[in-house]
Design an enzyme around this catalytic site. Sequence first.
Site, PDB file in Angstrom:
ATOM      1  N   SER A 136       0.838  -1.196   0.000  1.00  0.00           N
ATOM      2  CA  SER A 136       0.000   0.000   0.000  1.00  0.00           C
ATOM      3  C   SER A 136       0.873   1.246   0.000  1.00  0.00           C
ATOM      4  CB  SER A 136      -0.892   0.006   1.254  1.00  0.00           C
ATOM      5  OG  SER A 136      -1.526   1.259   1.439  1.00  0.00           O
ATOM      6  N   TYR A 149      -1.717  -0.204  10.516  1.00  0.00           N
ATOM      7  CA  TYR A 149      -1.752  -0.566   9.096  1.00  0.00           C
ATOM      8  C   TYR A 149      -0.490  -0.078   8.388  1.00  0.00           C
ATOM      9  CZ  TYR A 149      -3.669  -1.240   4.389  1.00  0.00           C
ATOM     10  OH  TYR A 149      -3.883  -1.641   3.096  1.00  0.00           O
ATOM     11  N   LYS A 153       2.281  -2.659   6.725  1.00  0.00           N
ATOM     12  CA  LYS A 153       2.577  -2.572   5.294  1.00  0.00           C
ATOM     13  C   LYS A 153       4.029  -2.152   5.065  1.00  0.00           C
ATOM     14  CE  LYS A 153      -1.341  -3.715   3.256  1.00  0.00           C
ATOM     15  NZ  LYS A 153      -1.436  -4.900   2.359  1.00  0.00           N
TER      16      LYS A 153
END
Length: 244
Positions: A136, A149, A153
């Site tokens: 991402s 998150y 990532k």
Amino acid sequence: MEISFTGQRALVTGAGKGIGRGTVKALRAAGAEVIAVSRSPEDLQSLALECPGVETVCVDLGDWSATEAALSDIGAVDLLVNNAGVALLQPFLDVTQEAFDRNHAPILNAPSIHHQIVARHMIKRGVGGAIVNVSSQASQVALQDHSVYCATKGALDMLTKTMALELGPKKIRVNCVNPTVVMTDMGRANWSDAHKAAPMLNRIPLGRFAEVDEVVHSILFLLSDKSTMITGSCLPVDGGYLVT
């Protein structure tokens, strides 16, 4: 530039919806045999009806031992797309252990085991292969309420680079794609509010979010023989978000 995967076998995780589902369909259309992995039996059933010939495996990739048991006898795999993941968003000061564990397990724990299983088969066969992780833009820029998150990532990006370093001598290429918001069903639901979307869109020079096919095409390129000198890369699919 036509890409063909005829005669090759691919494994796609997170295959039930969105980018994973689109990747399964595109690989089949390009001639590959495909193993689709998801924790949702309903998604796998509908995928098998929509895309005949797909082999399905139902397992929760957050469970290391269950994943190992489900995939240990998977056989020869030439291409691996790691798309499994969840996004539970909380402000940093409110992050719970559950949110950390649920983000971390499918993004890092699960890739480690199925990467190992597939890579060992590739090495044993002596033919090499290609692996693409779906990361991402959040791996490279801080986003509000995305602390766990972003961290997971970012770790996936470094796992990609380390795997590329260690597996390159075995003729295995490892790359990742780093999309912005993608207009999956979930993406449309979460970002249809113009007020919420505006700050993100204002940072994207192309002025829009990504479509599923745009991410899928990038994945197929990195899997294909059109990218044989590319490994350890993190390919932004972000409309220029990271240049602003």
